[in-house]
Motif scaffolding. Structure first.
Motif, mmCIF file in Angstrom:
data_model
loop_
_atom_site.group_PDB
_atom_site.id
_atom_site.type_symbol
_atom_site.label_atom_id
_atom_site.label_comp_id
_atom_site.label_asym_id
_atom_site.label_seq_id
_atom_site.Cartn_x
_atom_site.Cartn_y
_atom_site.Cartn_z
ATOM 1 N N ALA A 26 10.918 7.853 -5.316
ATOM 2 C CA ALA A 26 10.832 6.944 -6.469
ATOM 3 C C ALA A 26 10.583 5.511 -6.008
ATOM 4 O O ALA A 26 9.770 4.794 -6.605
ATOM 5 C CB ALA A 26 12.106 7.034 -7.299
ATOM 6 N N SER A 27 11.241 5.095 -4.957
ATOM 7 C CA SER A 27 11.042 3.736 -4.434
ATOM 8 C C SER A 27 9.614 3.520 -3.963
ATOM 9 O O SER A 27 9.038 2.457 -4.182
ATOM 10 C CB SER A 27 11.997 3.460 -3.276
ATOM 11 O OG SER A 27 13.309 3.397 -3.732
ATOM 12 N N ALA A 28 9.049 4.534 -3.340
ATOM 13 C CA ALA A 28 7.675 4.418 -2.852
ATOM 14 C C ALA A 28 6.696 4.272 -4.014
ATOM 15 O O ALA A 28 5.766 3.466 -3.951
ATOM 16 C CB ALA A 28 7.312 5.631 -2.007
ATOM 17 N N ILE A 29 6.918 5.012 -5.088
ATOM 18 C CA ILE A 29 6.027 4.928 -6.248
ATOM 19 C C ILE A 29 6.156 3.568 -6.921
ATOM 20 O O ILE A 29 5.156 2.934 -7.270
ATOM 21 C CB ILE A 29 6.315 6.074 -7.228
ATOM 22 C CG1 ILE A 29 5.891 7.398 -6.581
ATOM 23 C CG2 ILE A 29 5.610 5.856 -8.559
ATOM 24 C CD1 ILE A 29 6.366 8.622 -7.295
ATOM 25 N N ILE A 30 7.370 3.082 -7.075
ATOM 26 C CA ILE A 30 7.572 1.769 -7.690
ATOM 27 C C ILE A 30 6.957 0.672 -6.823
ATOM 28 O O ILE A 30 6.314 -0.244 -7.331
ATOM 29 C CB ILE A 30 9.066 1.517 -7.962
ATOM 30 C CG1 ILE A 30 9.537 2.445 -9.078
ATOM 31 C CG2 ILE A 30 9.326 0.057 -8.314
ATOM 32 C CD1 ILE A 30 11.023 2.489 -9.269
ATOM 33 N N GLU A 31 7.120 0.771 -5.518
ATOM 34 C CA GLU A 31 6.543 -0.226 -4.614
ATOM 35 C C GLU A 31 5.011 -0.204 -4.673
ATOM 36 O O GLU A 31 4.354 -1.226 -4.514
ATOM 37 C CB GLU A 31 7.033 0.010 -3.185
ATOM 38 C CG GLU A 31 6.716 -1.092 -2.226
ATOM 39 C CD GLU A 31 7.426 -2.409 -2.518
ATOM 40 O OE1 GLU A 31 6.897 -3.447 -2.075
ATOM 41 O OE2 GLU A 31 8.468 -2.415 -3.192
ATOM 42 N N MET A 32 4.440 0.964 -4.951
ATOM 43 C CA MET A 32 2.992 1.084 -5.090
ATOM 44 C C MET A 32 2.518 0.411 -6.385
ATOM 45 O O MET A 32 1.465 -0.224 -6.414
ATOM 46 C CB MET A 32 2.632 2.575 -5.124
ATOM 47 C CG MET A 32 1.187 2.884 -5.381
ATOM 48 S SD MET A 32 0.874 4.660 -5.422
ATOM 49 C CE MET A 32 1.512 5.099 -7.028
ATOM 50 N N LEU A 33 3.299 0.507 -7.449
ATOM 51 C CA LEU A 33 2.902 -0.026 -8.753
ATOM 52 C C LEU A 33 3.293 -1.487 -8.962
ATOM 53 O O LEU A 33 2.595 -2.220 -9.661
ATOM 54 C CB LEU A 33 3.498 0.831 -9.873
ATOM 55 C CG LEU A 33 3.029 2.289 -9.916
ATOM 56 C CD1 LEU A 33 3.772 3.044 -10.989
ATOM 57 C CD2 LEU A 33 1.531 2.370 -10.123
ATOM 58 N N VAL A 34 4.440 -1.904 -8.373
ATOM 59 C CA VAL A 34 4.931 -3.271 -8.579
ATOM 60 C C VAL A 34 5.534 -3.807 -7.278
ATOM 61 O O VAL A 34 6.736 -4.007 -7.182
ATOM 62 C CB VAL A 34 5.997 -3.317 -9.697
ATOM 63 C CG1 VAL A 34 6.300 -4.754 -10.069
ATOM 64 C CG2 VAL A 34 5.573 -2.549 -10.912
ATOM 65 N N PRO A 35 4.712 -4.048 -6.260
ATOM 66 C CA PRO A 35 5.282 -4.608 -5.037
ATOM 67 C C PRO A 35 5.697 -6.064 -5.243
ATOM 68 O O PRO A 35 5.065 -6.793 -6.010
ATOM 69 C CB PRO A 35 4.147 -4.499 -4.025
ATOM 70 C CG PRO A 35 2.917 -4.471 -4.845
ATOM 71 C CD PRO A 35 3.284 -3.817 -6.154
ATOM 72 N N SER A 36 6.785 -6.449 -4.593
ATOM 73 C CA SER A 36 7.213 -7.851 -4.659
ATOM 74 C C SER A 36 7.677 -8.276 -3.271
ATOM 75 O O SER A 36 8.372 -7.538 -2.598
ATOM 76 C CB SER A 36 8.331 -8.025 -5.691
ATOM 77 O OG SER A 36 9.451 -7.234 -5.380
ATOM 78 N N ARG A 37 7.219 -9.461 -2.888
ATOM 79 C CA ARG A 37 7.575 -10.036 -1.585
ATOM 80 C C ARG A 37 7.849 -11.509 -1.804
ATOM 81 O O ARG A 37 6.990 -12.229 -2.314
ATOM 82 C CB ARG A 37 6.430 -9.870 -0.589
ATOM 83 C CG ARG A 37 6.119 -8.437 -0.233
ATOM 84 C CD ARG A 37 4.879 -8.321 0.642
ATOM 85 N NE ARG A 37 3.660 -8.872 0.067
ATOM 86 C CZ ARG A 37 2.940 -8.297 -0.882
ATOM 87 N NH1 ARG A 37 3.330 -7.164 -1.409
ATOM 88 N NH2 ARG A 37 1.825 -8.859 -1.326
#
Length: 115
Positions: A26-37
């Motif tokens: 789930a974290s990987a999918i969210i990071e793919m759709l809404v990455p934040s840095r």
């Protein structure tokens, strides 16, 4: 409204201990759709073409903010940002870049047509 559903097989070899995919899938999918840095929040930079329409609700991003995102026909329809702390952020959607100031407890709405 949510059209992207993910199913994972729970079958495994009798010699292995099953490890739930939820540890990171789930974290990987969210990071793919809404990455934040840092102060940068990117909206749908890697949206799969198979997910033409869908939404995410209550996604926490770095910088103490929470997002609700909705897309249709592969394009952003709306993004609602709820701030948990004051601060400046940069929102990027494709070539559109917008500097915003978040105020704790306030909500900001962002679309692909915003200047």
């Amino acid at each position: 409204m949510v059209t992207a559903r993910i199913r994972f097989s729970r079958r495994c070899s009798p010699h292995r201990v099953p490890t739930p995919i939820s540890f990171g899938g789930a974290s990987a999918i969210i990071e793919m759709l809404v990455p934040s840095r840092g102060d940068l929040i990117e909206i749908l930079p890697a949206l799969p073409s198979a997910w033409r329409s869908g939404s995410l609700r209550g996604i926490r991003v770095r910088g103490a903010a929470e997002l609700d995102i909705e897309w249709s026909e592969g394009r952003l329809k709306a993004c609602v940002i709820r701030a948990h702390l004051n601060g400046k952020r940069t929102i990027r959607y494709g070539s559109l870049v917008r500097e915003i100031t978040l105020l704790q407890g306030r909500t900001l709405r962002f679309t692909d047509r915003d200047p």
